[in-house]
Design a protein around this motif. Structure first.
Motif, PDB file in Angstrom:
ATOM      1  N   GLY A 137       0.732  -1.098   0.064  1.00 20.73           N
ATOM      2  CA  GLY A 137      -0.097  -0.074  -0.101  1.00 20.73           C
ATOM      3  C   GLY A 137       0.720   1.270   0.105  1.00 20.73           C
ATOM      4  O   GLY A 137       0.075   2.236  -0.113  1.00 20.73           O
ATOM      5  N   ALA A 138       2.220   1.188  -0.152  1.00 18.14           N
ATOM      6  CA  ALA A 138       2.884   2.483  -0.056  1.00 18.14           C
ATOM      7  C   ALA A 138       2.736   3.044  -1.406  1.00 18.14           C
ATOM      8  O   ALA A 138       2.961   2.419  -2.335  1.00 18.14           O
ATOM      9  N   ASP A 139       2.551   4.459  -1.282  1.00 23.18           N
ATOM     10  CA  ASP A 139       2.517   5.207  -2.235  1.00 23.18           C
ATOM     11  C   ASP A 139       3.892   5.636  -2.801  1.00 23.18           C
ATOM     12  O   ASP A 139       4.203   6.813  -2.382  1.00 23.18           O
ATOM     13  N   ILE A 140       4.533   5.027  -3.853  1.00 31.56           N
ATOM     14  CA  ILE A 140       6.140   5.366  -3.890  1.00 31.56           C
ATOM     15  C   ILE A 140       5.901   6.366  -5.333  1.00 31.56           C
ATOM     16  O   ILE A 140       5.475   5.911  -6.188  1.00 31.56           O
ATOM     17  N   HIS A 141       6.466   7.373  -5.044  1.00 33.44           N
ATOM     18  CA  HIS A 141       6.466   8.515  -5.982  1.00 33.44           C
ATOM     19  C   HIS A 141       7.882   8.584  -6.685  1.00 33.44           C
ATOM     20  O   HIS A 141       8.038   9.233  -7.866  1.00 33.44           O
ATOM     21  N   ALA A 142       8.943   8.130  -6.046  1.00 32.65           N
ATOM     22  CA  ALA A 142      10.357   7.907  -6.624  1.00 32.65           C
ATOM     23  C   ALA A 142      11.117   6.726  -5.986  1.00 32.65           C
ATOM     24  O   ALA A 142      10.683   6.534  -4.776  1.00 32.65           O
TER      25      ALA A 142
END
Length: 295
Positions: A137-142
């Motif tokens: 569920g981690a919202d990884i942007h980079a």
């Protein structure tokens, strides 16, 4: 008796004295242009393909095969087996592949990260498994992976900031937040980390992300969208106004690709071979380190 009027002979047209020289000059120019085209056929910027997906995000050359590259978007991952000319879907579909990474020392391992997902492959992208633990569920942007440690990864997670993991993303440890909004990450080794930002250019840390400082001059006013490092230490940055490179100095050099870009990748097999992705889904290729983009 009237004398008949003599018939006037038509006057011969006089050829301008300059005409032969003009013809010869034109021929010479055509010959020179032809020679230049043969010597440097890739001098013009040319799109090698245009992706047809709804969005465009990531590029990565494979460490396992010099002809293979990957393209990531919100709907999954695509593969090219001819250095970017043609693309086909992979087995990773219906999952966000906003960021891609692969360690140099373990070229069969790959990561795909994005909104709410982190996937890992240990067979060069043929099959994928979801990373569990704190990555769920981690919202990884980079995202990036250490080139020398296939288990050491770095991520910028929405709501958490910059984090690192020593177990492929199962557990995370928080790092000090670099100044500005982080938009891209790249690692040169365990200690030297780079962070692209929306307004503060590229930052660097020489102690594993504990402290940050500017990586050089020339990128302060543009949005950095992607980072890539060649095996000989040249750093490339895709930006909203084109492609830049930094090679052994503190100054970022603009390259001839003047497009709004979203990603860049450099081959781990050939430091002169690059792919770049525009915000229109156009893919460009350079075979001379970014100086020309003719395919």
């Amino acid at each position: 008796m009237n004398n008949p009027r003599k018939t006037r002979q038509p006057r011969a047209l006089r050829r301008p004295t300059w005409l032969p020289f003009a013809i010869i000059g034109g021929i010479v120019m055509l010959v020179v242009a032809g020679v230049l085209l043969i010597v440097n056929p890739g001098s013009a910027t040319r799109v090698i393909t245009k992706m047809q997906t709804r969005d465009f995000h990531a590029l990565l050359f494979s460490g396992a095969d010099m002809n293979i590259a990957f393209f990531g978007h919100h709907g999954g991952l695509m593969i090219s087996k001819d250095q970017g000319d043609t693309w086909q879907p992979t087995s990773l579909q219906g999952a966000d592949a906003m960021s891609l990474g692969s360690p140099t020392t373990r070229p069969l391992r790959m990561y795909a990260a994005g909104h709410g997902v982190l996937f890992r492959s240990d067979d060069a992208g043929k099959t994928w498994m979801a990373v569990g633990g704190q990555s769920q569920g981690a919202d990884i942007h980079a995202f990036t992976v250490s080139p020398t440690d296939s288990n050491r990864v770095y991520a910028f997670i929405a709501g958490q900031g910059l984090v690192t993991s020593s177990d492929s993303g199962e557990t995370w440890q928080k790092l000090p937040q670099p100044p500005g909004a982080v938009t891209a990450l790249a690692a040169q080794d365990k200690q030297m980390i780079y962070a692209g930002t929306a307004r503060n250019g590229v930052l660097q840390s020489d102690n594993g992300g504990q402290n940050w400082q500017p990586s050089g001059n020339g990128l302060a006013s543009v949005q950095v969208t992607g980072l890539a490092i060649s095996f000989d230490g040249v750093l490339f940055a895709s930006t909203s106004s084109g492609l830049y490179r930094r090679a052994g100095s503190a100054v970022w050099e603009p390259l001839p690709l003047k497009k709004a870009l979203l990603a860049v990748t450099v081959s781990p097999h050939n430091s002169q071979l690059l792919l770049a992705l525009s915000d229109q889904g156009e893919i460009f290729r350079s075979r001379d380190g970014g100086q020309t983009w003719g395919g």
